[in-house]
Design an enzyme around this catalytic site. Structure first.
Site, short mmCIF file in Angstrom:
data_model
loop_
_atom_site.label_atom_id
_atom_site.label_comp_id
_atom_site.label_asym_id
_atom_site.label_seq_id
_atom_site.Cartn_x
_atom_site.Cartn_y
_atom_site.Cartn_z
N HIS A 165 -12.12 -0.16 0.42
CA HIS A 165 -11.17 0.14 1.48
C HIS A 165 -11.83 -0.27 2.81
CE1 HIS A 165 -9.30 3.20 4.33
NE2 HIS A 165 -8.28 2.46 3.92
N GLU B 75 -0.68 -0.78 -4.61
CA GLU B 75 -1.89 0.01 -4.32
C GLU B 75 -1.60 1.49 -4.16
OE1 GLU B 75 -4.63 -1.68 -1.53
OE2 GLU B 75 -4.96 0.24 -0.52
N ASP C 111 -13.90 3.78 -0.50
CA ASP C 111 -14.25 3.67 0.92
C ASP C 111 -15.69 4.17 1.01
OD1 ASP C 111 -12.67 3.92 3.98
OD2 ASP C 111 -14.74 4.57 3.70
N GLU D 155 -11.42 -6.30 2.73
CA GLU D 155 -10.22 -5.89 3.48
C GLU D 155 -10.52 -5.85 4.98
OE1 GLU D 155 -8.70 -1.89 2.74
OE2 GLU D 155 -6.96 -2.28 4.03
N ASP E 135 0.87 -1.18 0.00
CA ASP E 135 0.00 0.00 0.00
C ASP E 135 0.90 1.23 0.00
OD1 ASP E 135 -1.64 2.18 0.71
OD2 ASP E 135 -3.10 0.79 1.55
C1 LIG Z 1 -1.76 1.36 5.76
C2 LIG Z 1 -2.17 2.46 4.83
O1 LIG Z 1 -1.18 3.43 4.78
C3 LIG Z 1 -3.49 3.10 5.20
O2 LIG Z 1 -3.46 3.63 6.50
C4 LIG Z 1 -4.64 2.15 5.07
C5 LIG Z 1 -4.97 1.89 3.66
O3 LIG Z 1 -4.66 2.65 2.78
C6 LIG Z 1 -5.69 0.67 3.32
O4 LIG Z 1 -6.16 -0.01 4.22
O5 LIG Z 1 -5.81 0.40 2.14
MG LIG Z 2 -4.86 1.71 0.80
#
Ligand SMILES: C[C@H](O)[C@H](O)CC(=O)C(=O)O
Ligand SMILES: [Mg+2]
Length: 392
Positions: free
Chosen positions: A318, A240, A291, A338, A214
């Site tokens: 997300h 990602e 999201d 996720e 990510d």
């Molecule tokens: C871990 C990532 O930087 C962020 O906080 C979460 C994310 O982007 C994701 O779950 O996809």
């Molecule tokens: Mg992400």
């Protein structure tokens, strides 16, 4: 069947806890030198809280019907979003029939379009829309997934996002997505460290377990292309959110540049059917990741998911707990979900939106059967210090 009209909309702010953009304590993996667009400034490299990732806090929207039934939802947005909900959006709900979901969404979006369209305003709209779905489910005594057409499978299957894919594998998840720790400003040495972390994890999890990076909008096309090719040697499944969400052209090129078999994913900071139409028509990615608390809520996610489906693109939201679970279970183009590991060391499964939600379900052995409790099936924890800054 007639429903009681909406009597009151209330917006609260909460500090502390609640997934990735809310406040997490010191030493949490989610705030440990994660590569971000701000990493080019050394003083903002170590912690996302240093540049203000937690500045807004949680928004809680409550919608009460005339018979006393209450729907609620939790998202990001804090005081500014609470202001928008109370002072602007509430007028499109109070006194209305709660089944007028489409009309209410349309009026919220187009009345704010001159200062909205994406970001905070759409977070606020999403919070209201999710609370309205929760209310509708409670009034109809049905879970939200039933309002959306029903389940297409019996249970949800999860990958985990966190610093420890090796532990996620032991916990039964199908894959592990790690935060990228070093961005372009950390040069070749940073790139080497990123690849070493991947290599170490690959060593620990074996050949078949999915590993993903990510990149949280931190890279440029050149670096992302290089990273993708080096990571391909260690079987990275997807890269990602490598680039800025505004850089549709960069995503289009990254998808062309990526090694065969590696997926390009993005969209968690994209909003509305129009934003996702850009990603889809420009063939920017293999998976879109809206999201539901930020992209416009369930009402908008239906349109986004349909667009993706018509293009044969997967839609894996997300991590947003129950708010996305109820959607994912109704869609063939969302075959897995996720789970964001919110334990500070990513070493155990804990509820994602703790402490705001009561009864929040979590995967067991990487799977989850959703309950048929009405609405999103959770209750608001009123002990978390709800503050209503713009009470009317
Ligand atoms: C871990 C990532 O930087 C962020 O906080 C979460 C994310 O982007 C994701 O779950 O996809
Ligand atoms: Mg992400």
């Amino acid at each position: 069947m007639a429903f009681p009209v909406i009597k009151h909309v209330r917006a609260f702010v909460v500090r502390g806890g609640g997934a990735d953009y809310h406040d997490q304590g010191a030493g949490h993996w989610i705030d440990d030198h994660i590569a971000t667009p701000m990493s080019r400034y050394p003083e903002y490299r170590q912690s996302r809280q240093s540049f203000g990732i937690n500045v807004l806090g949680t928004l809680v929207v409550e919608i009460e019907a005339a018979d006393g039934t209450i729907g609620f939802a939790v998202t990001t947005g804090g005081e500014p979003a609470a202001y928008i909900v109370e002072k602007h959006l509430s007028r499109f709900l109070e006194g209305r029939d709660p089944t007028e979901v489409e009309k209410i969404w349309d009026q919220m979006y187009f009345s704010t379009q001159y200062y909205g369209r994406k970001g905070l305003v759409v977070n606020a709209i999403s919070g209201v829309d999710l609370a309205l779905y929760d209310l509708l489910g409670k009034l109809r005594q049905e879970p939200v997934y039933a309002l959306l057409g029903g389940k297409v499978r019996d249970e949800l299957t999860f990958y985990a996002t966190g610093a420890r894919p090796d532990l996620a594998k032991q916990m039964g998840f199908i894959g592990g997505k790690m935060p990228l720790h070093h961005g372009p400003a950390e040069g070749e040495e940073g790139l080497r460290k990123n690849i070493e972390e991947l290599a170490t994890m690959r060593e620990r999890v074996g050949e078949d377990f999915w590993l993903m990076f990510d990149c949280w909008m931190s890279l440029d096309l050149n670096y992302a292309t290089k990273l993708a090719h080096k990571a391909h040697e260690y079987g990275l499944k997807w890269i990602e959110e490598a680039l800025s969400p505004d850089d549709y052209w960069g995503y289009r090129d990254l998808k062309k540049n990526a090694p065969t078999g590696m997926l390009v994913t993005t969209g968690e900071h994209e909003a509305t059917r129009w934003g996702f139409r850009m990603l889809l028509e420009m063939e920017c990615c293999d998976i879109i990741q809206p999201d539901v608390g930020w992209c416009g809520g369930v009402t908008e996610l239906i349109k986004i998911a349909n667009l993706a489906d018509s293009k044969g693109v997967m839609m894996i939201p997300h991590g947003s707990s129950v708010y996305s679970y109820h959607f994912v279970i109704t869609r063939h183009n969302s075959p897995f979900a996720e789970f964001l590991m919110m334990a500070p060391k990513a070493d155990e499964v804990v509820p994602m939106f703790h402490p705001q939600l009561i009864g929040e379900p979590v995967p067991v052995n990487g799977k989850l059967k959703l309950s048929d409790a009405p609405g999103f099936g959770v209750e608001l924890n009123r002990e978390v210090g709800l503050h209503r800054p713009y009470a009317r």
